[in-house]
Design an enzyme around this catalytic site. Structure first.
Site, mmCIF file in Angstrom:
data_model
loop_
_atom_site.group_PDB
_atom_site.id
_atom_site.type_symbol
_atom_site.label_atom_id
_atom_site.label_comp_id
_atom_site.label_asym_id
_atom_site.label_seq_id
_atom_site.Cartn_x
_atom_site.Cartn_y
_atom_site.Cartn_z
ATOM 1 N N HIS A 300 0.871 -1.185 0.000
ATOM 2 C CA HIS A 300 0.000 0.000 0.000
ATOM 3 C C HIS A 300 0.906 1.233 0.000
ATOM 4 O O HIS A 300 1.703 1.419 -0.903
ATOM 5 C CB HIS A 300 -0.925 -0.068 1.211
ATOM 6 C CG HIS A 300 -2.059 0.912 1.192
ATOM 7 N ND1 HIS A 300 -2.374 1.695 0.100
ATOM 8 C CD2 HIS A 300 -2.963 1.253 2.158
ATOM 9 C CE1 HIS A 300 -3.421 2.451 0.389
ATOM 10 N NE2 HIS A 300 -3.796 2.211 1.625
ATOM 11 N N HIS A 351 -2.043 -0.999 -11.109
ATOM 12 C CA HIS A 351 -2.964 -0.497 -10.100
ATOM 13 C C HIS A 351 -4.223 -1.346 -10.097
ATOM 14 O O HIS A 351 -4.598 -1.927 -11.114
ATOM 15 C CB HIS A 351 -3.312 0.976 -10.383
ATOM 16 C CG HIS A 351 -4.011 1.649 -9.254
ATOM 17 N ND1 HIS A 351 -5.380 1.688 -9.148
ATOM 18 C CD2 HIS A 351 -3.517 2.297 -8.169
ATOM 19 C CE1 HIS A 351 -5.709 2.343 -8.040
ATOM 20 N NE2 HIS A 351 -4.602 2.714 -7.428
ATOM 21 N N ASP A 410 3.133 6.093 -7.206
ATOM 22 C CA ASP A 410 4.363 5.804 -6.464
ATOM 23 C C ASP A 410 5.609 5.861 -7.338
ATOM 24 O O ASP A 410 6.720 6.020 -6.825
ATOM 25 C CB ASP A 410 4.275 4.422 -5.799
ATOM 26 C CG ASP A 410 3.264 4.396 -4.671
ATOM 27 O OD1 ASP A 410 3.169 5.394 -3.945
ATOM 28 O OD2 ASP A 410 2.565 3.380 -4.527
#
Length: 473
Positions: A300, A351, A410
């Site tokens: 996460h 994702h 990210d």
């Protein structure tokens, strides 16, 4: 120094001046401990069982879409359409209370003002503030930035940890002790706690880092007095760098990152954790602490640090950063568990919802490119771009899938934080600080909207057993 008491080994940690349990030393390898350490808890389930019992692993349908667990007016994370019962990939779109994240960021940036506070107000109240409402909200956040002497006296003790995320969890639970009515879950008190958290967590996270560094260096930490007029982004940089050792441009960029991380739907792991605890009508501090604990995980929020380590590994092993074939070959080695951390993952790619694009990654890429050129890090940026461009096809080739794969946020956040001089230990805490606004909105929606405890079912897959007396085993 190490010693044992009743077969439990302890060692003295010089850096943190404390006794810690040395689990490796205390674990005794013996026939009696074999089942304890290598029994049923560590046995994986056969994949066929999930199909046999029609279990949707990770609360996801067979096509990868999420199982619908509730209703929300807070956020929409769009990455595909369902057409004739099939998932059809689509460009990613993120809207908060109906407003696109691009509009929210571009508007505040164009006006030269900080936007995170406006986004937080929107998430919590459901409406954009007018000038007076925004000024009042900012003033309330500024007033709460001060932390009581009683709290400060206890807080350094809780910062003895290798993880600032764990420090944040304890810090939030410590705030419970300084609330005159911590178990009050009325709407008014929930707003007060949310404002308190939005105001104090940014400062607490930065303080935790400053205190840890000072302890390691054997000196006393110098924490600037809070300035109630500073934005959330400026407050963070003030603690990290001192009162004036940052530019407005740097604070504005950090503000963009806070807006991007403020909210991402009720189905993401940390927000769902917050909603699960909130559905039991527990106190706000327990719910927020659970969300922080979830966000810490490398699957996460902790992925941003993994991305930074991966980029460093790629830079060290790819000689020619302009050679697509060499980059792709190394990415293939990572996927085949022959390089980097052996996980077989290219962090920052893929994702659960977004398919063709992640709107947050696109915004990050835009800002990352601009600041990279300013700081002479254009080559590093272009290498990351190459990873984004090449990884999807490499992943499809290695895994034999036709599933569309895009970069997620990210891939660029750690690079941006590094250029802002934010230490890696604070990457995920910055995520938590920003996401508090979304957690608060979802907690209140669960408490006052759904109003029912979350209690899914698990299918039992064992046989009934007859108890055997201890003497006969």
């Amino acid at each position: 120094m190490a010693y044992t008491t009743q077969n439990i080994y302890y060692r003295f940690d010089d850096a943190l001046s404390r006794l810690v349990i040395d689990y490796e030393a205390s674990r005794q390898v013996s026939p009696e401990s074999e089942r304890l350490y290598h029994g049923a808890p560590s046995e994986p389930y056969d994949e066929s069982l999930y199909k046999e019992h029609d279990v949707k692993r990770g609360l996801r349908n067979a096509d990868g879409s999420g199982v619908v667990a509730g209703l929300t007016r807070i956020c929409d994370v769009h990455g595909y359409n369902i057409v004739d019962g099939k998932l059809v990939p689509d460009e990613g779109k993120l809207t908060l209370r109906g407003y696109s994240i691009e509009d929210l960021i571009n508007s505040s940036q164009a006006e030269g003002r900080f936007g995170y506070e406006e986004v937080a107000y929107l998430l919590i109240t459901g409406a954009l503030p007018n000038a007076d409402e925004l000024a009042d909200f900012q003033a309330r956040l500024g007033a709460y930035r001060h932390i009581s002497d009683g709290y400060v006296a206890q807080f350094p003790i809780t910062t003895v940890s290798s993880s600032i995320m764990n420090v944040l969890m304890r810090a939030v639970l410590l705030l419970y002790a300084f609330d005159a009515e911590p178990d009050n879950i009325s709407p008014e008190h929930e707003i007060d706690v949310a404002v308190s958290m939005l105001s104090r967590l940014p400062r607490i996270a930065a303080m935790a880092h400053a205190l840890a560094i000072a302890r390691q260096q054997g000196r006393r930490a110098l924490i600037p007095t809070p300035d109630p007029k500073l934005s959330t982004a400026e407050t963070i940089l003030q603690v990290l760098r001192g009162d004036a050792n940052f530019t407005r441009g740097e604070a504005m960029l950090l503000d963009v990152m806070l807006m991007l991380h403020a909210e991402h739907g009720g189905g993401n792991n940390s927000t769902f954790a917050c909603r699960v605890l909130s559905s039991s009508a527990t106190d706000a501090y327990s719910a927020y602490a659970s969300a922080i604990g979830s966000l810490k995980g490398p699957r996460h929020g902790g992925a941003n640090s993994k991305v930074v380590h991966m980029h460093e590994d790629i830079r060290n092993h790819v000689k020619n950063w302009d050679n697509d074939d060499e980059i792709a070959a190394y990415l293939e080695k990572i996927l085949r568990r022959e390089a980097f951390d052996g996980s077989g993952l290219i962090y920052g790619m893929g994702h659960a919802v977004y398919t063709l694009s992640d709107p947050r990654a696109k915004i990050c890429r835009h800002y990352a490119e601009a600041i990279a050129d300013e700081k002479g890090l254009g080559d590093e940026f272009r290498l990351i771009e190459s990873v984004e461009r090449l990884a999807p096809q490499v992943m499809r080739d290695v895994r034999g899938t036709s599933k569309p794969i895009c970069a997620n946020i990210d891939l660029y956040t750690g690079f941006i934080y590094s250029m802002l001089g934010i230490p890696q230990t604070l990457f995920t805490p910055m995520f938590a600080v920003a996401r508090t606004a979304g957690w608060a909105a979802h907690r209140m929606e669960e408490l006052f909207g759904a109003h029912r405890i979350i209690r899914p079912a698990y299918n039992t897959v064992y046989d009934e057993m007859e108890y055997v007396p201890l003497s006969q085993r």
